[in-house]
Design an enzyme around this catalytic site. Structure first.
Site, PDB file in Angstrom:
ATOM      1  N   HIS A  86       0.788  -1.292  -0.010  1.00  0.00           N
ATOM      2  CA  HIS A  86      -0.067  -0.024  -0.014  1.00  0.00           C
ATOM      3  C   HIS A  86       0.885   1.252   0.024  1.00  0.00           C
ATOM      4  O   HIS A  86       1.767   1.474   0.945  1.00  0.00           O
ATOM      5  CB  HIS A  86      -0.820   0.170   1.179  1.00  0.00           C
ATOM      6  CG  HIS A  86      -2.166  -0.756   1.147  1.00  0.00           C
ATOM      7  ND1 HIS A  86      -3.303  -0.596   1.760  1.00  0.00           N
ATOM      8  CD2 HIS A  86      -2.155  -2.048   0.349  1.00  0.00           C
ATOM      9  CE1 HIS A  86      -4.230  -1.818   1.554  1.00  0.00           C
ATOM     10  NE2 HIS A  86      -3.651  -2.488   0.457  1.00  0.00           N
ATOM     11  N   TYR A 214      -9.604   4.892   7.028  1.00  0.00           N
ATOM     12  CA  TYR A 214     -10.152   5.024   8.425  1.00  0.00           C
ATOM     13  C   TYR A 214     -11.242   6.272   8.460  1.00  0.00           C
ATOM     14  O   TYR A 214     -11.188   7.181   7.632  1.00  0.00           O
ATOM     15  CB  TYR A 214      -8.950   5.663   8.989  1.00  0.00           C
ATOM     16  CG  TYR A 214      -7.749   4.837   9.521  1.00  0.00           C
ATOM     17  CD1 TYR A 214      -7.938   4.290  10.703  1.00  0.00           C
ATOM     18  CD2 TYR A 214      -6.786   4.424   8.435  1.00  0.00           C
ATOM     19  CE1 TYR A 214      -6.599   3.567  11.108  1.00  0.00           C
ATOM     20  CE2 TYR A 214      -5.839   3.639   8.887  1.00  0.00           C
ATOM     21  CZ  TYR A 214      -5.676   3.075  10.250  1.00  0.00           C
ATOM     22  OH  TYR A 214      -4.660   2.121  10.447  1.00  0.00           O
ATOM     23  N   PRO A 306      -5.133  -0.415  18.490  1.00  0.00           N
ATOM     24  CA  PRO A 306      -4.775  -0.657  17.151  1.00  0.00           C
ATOM     25  C   PRO A 306      -4.955   0.318  16.005  1.00  0.00           C
ATOM     26  O   PRO A 306      -4.609   0.090  14.932  1.00  0.00           O
ATOM     27  CB  PRO A 306      -5.806  -1.899  16.770  1.00  0.00           C
ATOM     28  CG  PRO A 306      -6.766  -1.732  17.600  1.00  0.00           C
ATOM     29  CD  PRO A 306      -6.514  -1.046  18.905  1.00  0.00           C
ATOM     30  N   LYS A 310       0.328  -0.417  15.104  1.00  0.00           N
ATOM     31  CA  LYS A 310       1.763  -0.493  15.345  1.00  0.00           C
ATOM     32  C   LYS A 310       2.026  -1.817  16.483  1.00  0.00           C
ATOM     33  O   LYS A 310       3.105  -1.986  16.809  1.00  0.00           O
ATOM     34  CB  LYS A 310       2.072   0.727  16.387  1.00  0.00           C
ATOM     35  CG  LYS A 310       2.222   1.963  15.654  1.00  0.00           C
ATOM     36  CD  LYS A 310       3.693   2.021  14.912  1.00  0.00           C
ATOM     37  CE  LYS A 310       3.711   3.327  13.954  1.00  0.00           C
ATOM     38  NZ  LYS A 310       3.574   2.661  12.655  1.00  0.00           N
ATOM     39  N   TYR A 397       3.370   6.309  10.409  1.00  0.00           N
ATOM     40  CA  TYR A 397       2.565   5.272   9.998  1.00  0.00           C
ATOM     41  C   TYR A 397       3.368   4.150   9.403  1.00  0.00           C
ATOM     42  O   TYR A 397       3.280   3.063   9.777  1.00  0.00           O
ATOM     43  CB  TYR A 397       1.516   5.743   9.118  1.00  0.00           C
ATOM     44  CG  TYR A 397       0.193   4.692   8.892  1.00  0.00           C
ATOM     45  CD1 TYR A 397      -0.941   4.745   9.708  1.00  0.00           C
ATOM     46  CD2 TYR A 397       0.243   3.615   7.984  1.00  0.00           C
ATOM     47  CE1 TYR A 397      -1.738   3.606   9.725  1.00  0.00           C
ATOM     48  CE2 TYR A 397      -0.560   2.576   8.099  1.00  0.00           C
ATOM     49  CZ  TYR A 397      -1.603   2.862   8.769  1.00  0.00           C
ATOM     50  OH  TYR A 397      -2.635   1.705   8.762  1.00  0.00           O
TER      51      TYR A 397
HETATM   52  C1  LIG Z   1      -8.384  -5.969  16.591  1.00  0.00           C
HETATM   53  C2  LIG Z   1      -6.792  -5.632  16.558  1.00  0.00           C
HETATM   54  C3  LIG Z   1      -6.092  -5.259  15.404  1.00  0.00           C
HETATM   55  C4  LIG Z   1      -4.539  -5.001  15.396  1.00  0.00           C
HETATM   56  N1  LIG Z   1      -4.074  -4.655  14.241  1.00  0.00           N
HETATM   57  C5  LIG Z   1      -2.694  -4.642  14.123  1.00  0.00           C
HETATM   58  C6  LIG Z   1      -2.202  -3.932  13.007  1.00  0.00           C
HETATM   59  O1  LIG Z   1      -2.943  -3.482  11.841  1.00  0.00           O
HETATM   60  N2  LIG Z   1      -0.682  -3.712  13.084  1.00  0.00           N
HETATM   61  C7  LIG Z   1      -0.009  -4.070  14.210  1.00  0.00           C
HETATM   62  O2  LIG Z   1       1.413  -4.134  14.153  1.00  0.00           O
HETATM   63  N3  LIG Z   1      -0.688  -4.747  15.184  1.00  0.00           N
HETATM   64  C8  LIG Z   1      -2.095  -4.778  15.349  1.00  0.00           C
HETATM   65  N4  LIG Z   1      -2.648  -5.276  16.537  1.00  0.00           N
HETATM   66  C9  LIG Z   1      -1.676  -5.906  17.612  1.00  0.00           C
HETATM   67  C10 LIG Z   1      -0.921  -7.197  17.523  1.00  0.00           C
HETATM   68  O3  LIG Z   1      -1.990  -8.271  17.052  1.00  0.00           O
HETATM   69  C11 LIG Z   1      -0.063  -7.459  18.651  1.00  0.00           C
HETATM   70  O4  LIG Z   1       0.850  -6.420  19.243  1.00  0.00           O
HETATM   71  C12 LIG Z   1       0.523  -8.930  18.372  1.00  0.00           C
HETATM   72  O5  LIG Z   1      -0.180  -9.886  18.489  1.00  0.00           O
HETATM   73  C13 LIG Z   1       1.925  -8.909  19.590  1.00  0.00           C
HETATM   74  O6  LIG Z   1       2.360 -10.115  19.407  1.00  0.00           O
HETATM   75  P1  LIG Z   1       2.988 -10.890  20.599  1.00  0.00           P
HETATM   76  O7  LIG Z   1       3.767 -12.135  20.257  1.00  0.00           O
HETATM   77  O8  LIG Z   1       3.893  -9.874  21.647  1.00  0.00           O
HETATM   78  O9  LIG Z   1       1.857 -11.284  21.544  1.00  0.00           O
HETATM   79  P2  LIG Z   1       0.604 -12.119  21.635  1.00  0.00           P
HETATM   80  O10 LIG Z   1       0.204 -12.111  20.034  1.00  0.00           O
HETATM   81  O11 LIG Z   1      -0.371 -11.854  22.293  1.00  0.00           O
HETATM   82  O12 LIG Z   1       1.195 -13.546  21.723  1.00  0.00           O
HETATM   83  C14 LIG Z   1       1.413 -14.071  22.915  1.00  0.00           C
HETATM   84  C15 LIG Z   1       1.528 -15.455  23.002  1.00  0.00           C
HETATM   85  O13 LIG Z   1       1.874 -15.738  24.527  1.00  0.00           O
HETATM   86  C16 LIG Z   1       1.103 -17.074  24.496  1.00  0.00           C
HETATM   87  N5  LIG Z   1       0.742 -17.051  26.396  1.00  0.00           N
HETATM   88  C17 LIG Z   1       0.173 -16.417  27.193  1.00  0.00           C
HETATM   89  N6  LIG Z   1       0.270 -16.730  28.351  1.00  0.00           N
HETATM   90  C18 LIG Z   1       1.147 -17.533  28.415  1.00  0.00           C
HETATM   91  C19 LIG Z   1       1.593 -18.381  29.373  1.00  0.00           C
HETATM   92  N7  LIG Z   1       1.194 -18.126  30.771  1.00  0.00           N
HETATM   93  N8  LIG Z   1       2.464 -19.379  28.974  1.00  0.00           N
HETATM   94  C20 LIG Z   1       2.668 -19.507  27.803  1.00  0.00           C
HETATM   95  N9  LIG Z   1       2.296 -19.049  26.667  1.00  0.00           N
HETATM   96  C21 LIG Z   1       1.333 -17.811  26.941  1.00  0.00           C
HETATM   97  C22 LIG Z   1      -0.526 -16.620  24.193  1.00  0.00           C
HETATM   98  O14 LIG Z   1      -1.256 -17.566  23.940  1.00  0.00           O
HETATM   99  C23 LIG Z   1      -0.080 -16.061  22.845  1.00  0.00           C
HETATM  100  O15 LIG Z   1       0.184 -16.947  21.873  1.00  0.00           O
HETATM  101  C24 LIG Z   1      -4.042  -5.545  16.496  1.00  0.00           C
HETATM  102  C25 LIG Z   1      -4.486  -6.105  17.634  1.00  0.00           C
HETATM  103  C26 LIG Z   1      -5.850  -6.172  17.625  1.00  0.00           C
HETATM  104  C27 LIG Z   1      -6.615  -6.872  18.878  1.00  0.00           C
END
Ligand SMILES: Cc1cc2nc3c(=O)[nH]c(=O)nc-3n(C[C@H](O)[C@H](O)[C@H](O)COP(=O)(O)OP(=O)(O)OC[C@H]3O[C@@H](n4cnc5c(N)ncnc54)[C@H](O)[C@@H]3O)c2cc1C
Length: 402
Positions: A86, A214, A306, A310, A397
């Protein structure tokens, strides 16, 4: 405690007992893959099953830093073939659409490629490399992280297991145990909870526009997004008390339509949703991100609403700093990168927090105060008229340099 787990020994292993990664979301999987490719063995413990992790529909917009890391991790092939590049984004204010070109303002672009696909690519890469992920691991608990040999205990397959390691990467998201394991006196948290959420649906319909729209509207925020040319993702601002069962698909489409401009309303193709969920909006930062041998990364340390797309990208930038530091630790016997990890990561985190907060307050109906609405409109008008404001928006962005 049960018998010690055996650390799988692969061809590149150059250290007997390095890392444990808690959480197999994007942060944990990406870190594991980058370390593995650099000869640093690691085991990832995930609370959920692989199928459950793959069903979570979340991020969709990725920056250059995330694209680069997926390439470095050797799993960027599908992102390049299937991701949608994009050049810009559109903002619709009370029925009038404006376009901001990232390409013209910064020379950069973003890529639309779903988090579920990134997760799948990383899982496949990890399996192909023979790296170990323990799914459905329960009762994961961290011990002795302030010593030279932390331990992780957990249950899997009915057995109680204990493993000692050099470091633990807490990549277990906002609700995980890693951050909560830190003594209260050693950690500071900063939080803003917004009085609203996003109600999102995924539908097998063509997107209403080739770029994200948006929407700022008196009825509330909306976002028209997509995953592929045949898979659309739409969001509506909703109250935190909303009951998802009170939102049949017809109601969702009827609430979306009046917020759109005429052209988008005409082009909108509605259809049954294949996923529907509500996400609360929150800004949160935990400081520092290092506690002895425990390093937090991704949503475990910080959350952004969201709106600015980011969260996943911040998880990726944490992983960039942490993987570089761990590689330096093992290859060069230097802890300089580890010592600077928290400071480097947080500098980027706070910039993304500011941008996500700003975009959220700019586009949502957060209060009924007419002063707030007028300020929003004046700020948006400035964004569309001022090249400096538009450039600052685009730079944030597409992702600030790291
Ligand atoms: C609606 C929505 C839209 C979004 N859109 C965007 C976007 O367009 N761009 C963007 O950059 N970000 C976006 N985000 C944010 C993005 O999805 C998250 O920031 C991202 O998933 C973070 O990754 P992570 O691996 O840090 O955490 P998570 O994806 O939360 O992964 C953590 C993992 O740890 C596991 N876990 C938890 N507790 C334990 C435990 N006690 N023991 C073992 N495992 C455990 C969980 O099951 C999970 O699999 C969005 C979020 C939402 C909700």
């Amino acid at each position: 405690m049960g018998t010690p787990d055996k650390v799988p020994v692969g061809a590149h292993v150059n250290h007997a007992n390095p890392g444990r990664i808690v959480g197999a979301g994007p942060a944990g999987l990406l870190l594991g893959q980058l370390l593995h490719r650099n000869g640093i063995d690691n085991v990832t413990l995930e609370r959920q099953t692989a199928e459950y992790v793959l069903r979570r529909v979340r991020a969709g917009v990725i920056e250059q830093i995330t694209r680069d890391l997926l390439d470095e991790a050797g799993v960027g092939g599908r992102m390049h073939s299937d991701g949608l590049v994009h050049d810009g984004v559109q903002i619709c204010v009370d029925g009038v659409r404006h376009r901001l070109s990232f390409k013209a303002l910064t020379g950069k672009t973003v890529t639309v490629y779903g988090q579920t696909e990134i997760t799948r690519d990383l899982m496949d890469g990890r399996a192909a490399a023979g790296a170990k992920t323990v799914y459905a691991a329960s009762e994961v608990s961290l011990h002795d992280v302030f010593t030279d040999q932390p331990r992780v205990t957990y249950r899997a397959g009915g057995a109680a297991l204990e493993i000692a390691c050099d470091f633990v990467a807490g990549c277990d998201g906002f609700h995980g145990i890693s951050r909560k394991s830190v003594p209260a006196g050693a950690i500071a948290t900063h939080e803003r909870v917004y009085p609203l959420g996003w109600l999102g649906i995924l539908s097998e319909t063509p997107p209403v526009s080739e770029e994200l729209i948006y929407v700022r509207h008196p009825l509330g925020f909306a976002l028209c997004s997509m995953r592929t040319p045949t898979l659309s993702r739409y969001y509506l601002q909703c109250s935190l008390a909303e009951d998802i069962d009170a939102w049949p698909d017809e109601r969702f489409w009827e609430e979306l339509k009046p917020r759109l401009d005429d052209e988008a309303r005409e082009r909108l193709v509605t259809g049954p949703s294949i996923e529907k969920s509500i996400a609360p909006l929150r800004s949160f930062v935990a400081e520092p991100m290092r506690f002895g041998r425990l390093f937090l990364a991704g949503d475990a340390a910080h959350i952004v609403p969201p709106t600015g797309a980011k969260g996943l990208n911040l998880a990726a930038s944490d992983v960039r700093y942490l993987s570089e530091a761990l590689i330096e630790h093992y290859a060069d016997k230097s802890d300089a990168g580890l010592d600077r990890y928290s400071e480097r990561a947080l500098a980027r985190v706070w910039k993304a927090e500011r941008f996500s907060w700003w975009m959220t307050t700019l586009l949502h109906r957060i209060s009924d105060n007419s002063f707030d609405h007028k300020i929003q409109l004046a700020e948006l008008d400035y964004l569309f008229r001022s090249k400096a404001a538009a450039t600052a928006f685009a730079e944030n962005y597409v992702g600030l340099a790291y």
